[in-house]
Design an enzyme around this catalytic site. Sequence first.
Site, short mmCIF file in Angstrom:
data_model
loop_
_atom_site.label_atom_id
_atom_site.label_comp_id
_atom_site.label_asym_id
_atom_site.label_seq_id
_atom_site.Cartn_x
_atom_site.Cartn_y
_atom_site.Cartn_z
N LYS A 98 31.90 -36.29 58.72
CA LYS A 98 32.02 -37.39 57.66
C LYS A 98 32.65 -38.66 58.68
CE LYS A 98 33.00 -36.01 53.39
NZ LYS A 98 34.24 -35.96 52.01
N LYS A 103 23.17 -28.40 54.19
CA LYS A 103 23.35 -27.78 52.80
C LYS A 103 22.94 -29.02 52.05
CE LYS A 103 27.80 -29.90 51.97
NZ LYS A 103 29.25 -29.85 51.37
N LYS A 110 25.85 -33.45 47.15
CA LYS A 110 25.64 -34.65 46.40
C LYS A 110 25.43 -35.89 47.02
CE LYS A 110 30.18 -33.26 44.25
NZ LYS A 110 31.16 -33.26 45.22
P1 TYM Z 1 32.92 -30.51 46.90
O1 TYM Z 1 33.26 -31.65 45.66
O2 TYM Z 1 32.02 -31.14 47.75
O3 TYM Z 1 32.14 -29.17 46.29
C1 TYM Z 1 32.70 -28.45 45.28
C2 TYM Z 1 32.65 -26.82 45.14
O4 TYM Z 1 30.95 -26.97 45.52
C3 TYM Z 1 30.93 -26.11 46.80
N1 TYM Z 1 29.39 -26.46 47.16
C4 TYM Z 1 28.43 -25.79 47.64
N2 TYM Z 1 28.14 -24.43 47.54
C5 TYM Z 1 27.04 -23.71 48.07
N3 TYM Z 1 26.20 -24.75 48.31
C6 TYM Z 1 26.30 -26.10 48.36
N4 TYM Z 1 25.09 -26.64 48.97
C7 TYM Z 1 27.34 -26.60 48.18
N5 TYM Z 1 27.78 -27.80 48.10
C8 TYM Z 1 29.08 -27.63 47.70
C9 TYM Z 1 31.79 -26.41 47.64
O5 TYM Z 1 32.11 -25.57 48.67
C10 TYM Z 1 33.02 -26.39 46.84
O6 TYM Z 1 33.54 -25.29 46.40
N6 TYM Z 1 37.18 -30.05 49.55
C11 TYM Z 1 36.34 -29.80 48.30
C12 TYM Z 1 37.36 -30.14 47.20
C13 TYM Z 1 38.49 -29.65 46.97
C14 TYM Z 1 39.04 -28.34 46.86
C15 TYM Z 1 40.21 -28.32 46.62
C16 TYM Z 1 38.25 -27.10 46.62
C17 TYM Z 1 39.70 -30.33 47.20
N7 TYM Z 1 40.82 -29.51 47.10
C18 TYM Z 1 41.04 -27.23 46.59
C19 TYM Z 1 38.98 -25.82 46.22
C20 TYM Z 1 40.37 -26.00 46.41
C21 TYM Z 1 35.30 -30.53 48.29
O7 TYM Z 1 34.87 -31.45 48.71
O8 TYM Z 1 34.13 -29.78 47.38
#
Ligand code: TYM
Length: 344
Positions: free
Chosen positions: A118, A201, A204
């Site tokens: 990032k 990957k 969004k």
């Molecule tokens: P975020 O918002 O990027 O994504 C949400 C969840 O989706 C999963 N994910 C994927 N899984 C498979 N293939 C993909 N291409 C893919 N893109 C996203 C992510 O692994 C995630 O589980 N830091 C986290 C948000 C967060 C969080 C937490 C998660 C903040 N606090 C506490 C768990 C527990 C994030 O940016 O996810």
Amino acid sequence: MTDAVSKRSVAFSAAQPTGHLTIGNLFGAINNWIPLQEHHDTLFCVVDLHALTVRQDPQELRKNTLELAAIYMAAGIDPEKSIVFIQSQVPQHSQLAWILSTFAQLGELERMTQFKDKSLRHRGNVNAGLFTYPVLMAADILLYKTNIVPVGEDQKQHLELTRDIAIRFNNIHGPVFTIPEPAIQSHGAARVRDLQNPEKKMSKSAESDLAKVMMLDDANTVLKKFKKAVTDSLGEIRFDETNQAGVTNLLSIWCAATGSNRETALAHFSHNQYGKLKVETAEAVNAVLEPIRQKYQMIMNDPTKLERILTHGAQQASAMAAIIMTQIHDVLGLPPLPGAYNRG
Ligand code: TYM
């Protein structure tokens, strides 16, 4: 779930409201959240504070935050069974993040691959929040004595850091935190790949619309995106991440959407026709997304109800968080929080 001192094991997860979710979020994470509701105390959070680490348009952020909560529910998160809430409405997340930042080492944070990625992508705004992001994430998880965290593979490193922080704190101050375990989908769904560049990957924030299938895309858009997915010229349908990342991704998505295993997929696509693989994957994804799209519209038609659910969720989460914050103040030598005397 209403009982703040329930003895069931706790599952917590979250996503950032930085736009609508992709099928990567769905197959990699949310699909894993849903069955946990039956036998765990479950909390699902929209982490708007995390989203602030990248500049957001305030109106868009407000809209995306509510819409993301609606997507959770449309996908099967039931507010009768789970606590659904917005991170910034539970102030203990930021309070605990500060405390935990004094237990995280600079070197550990510097090693986080997401921070490195990032900070390259947002060169003009490498803010301190981007750096301490995983500490806030640790606070999200540890605040609820979470046992299990269902996430995609990209969050594994953050989860390991969360565990390290919790263990370090407990070693110094006694067993305050529960050490959480990640729950990551097996095979391809743990890391759904970009349709245009399957080395990456699916995200969004990908610039190209063709790279990502959004959970709320209409059926024709989904079909168009899969038809344009990048494959290769080998003319064989098999699981081979190294030489056929695009085909492997489509197969994995088909498996996730139909609930099939790899053997079934290989038998089904033994004709080796890429065109059919693309169309059938799109159809399988549309079969999963159609009821979600319909339910999403119903939820968004009643914004007052949605806001009521989220306010209630924030109150429930805050009541749970208050218990551990009282304990943390006590072991660290901070004065009791106002109201803590009454809680006993
Ligand atoms: P975020 O918002 O990027 O994504 C949400 C969840 O989706 C999963 N994910 C994927 N899984 C498979 N293939 C993909 N291409 C893919 N893109 C996203 C992510 O692994 C995630 O589980 N830091 C986290 C948000 C967060 C969080 C937490 C998660 C903040 N606090 C506490 C768990 C527990 C994030 O940016 O996810």
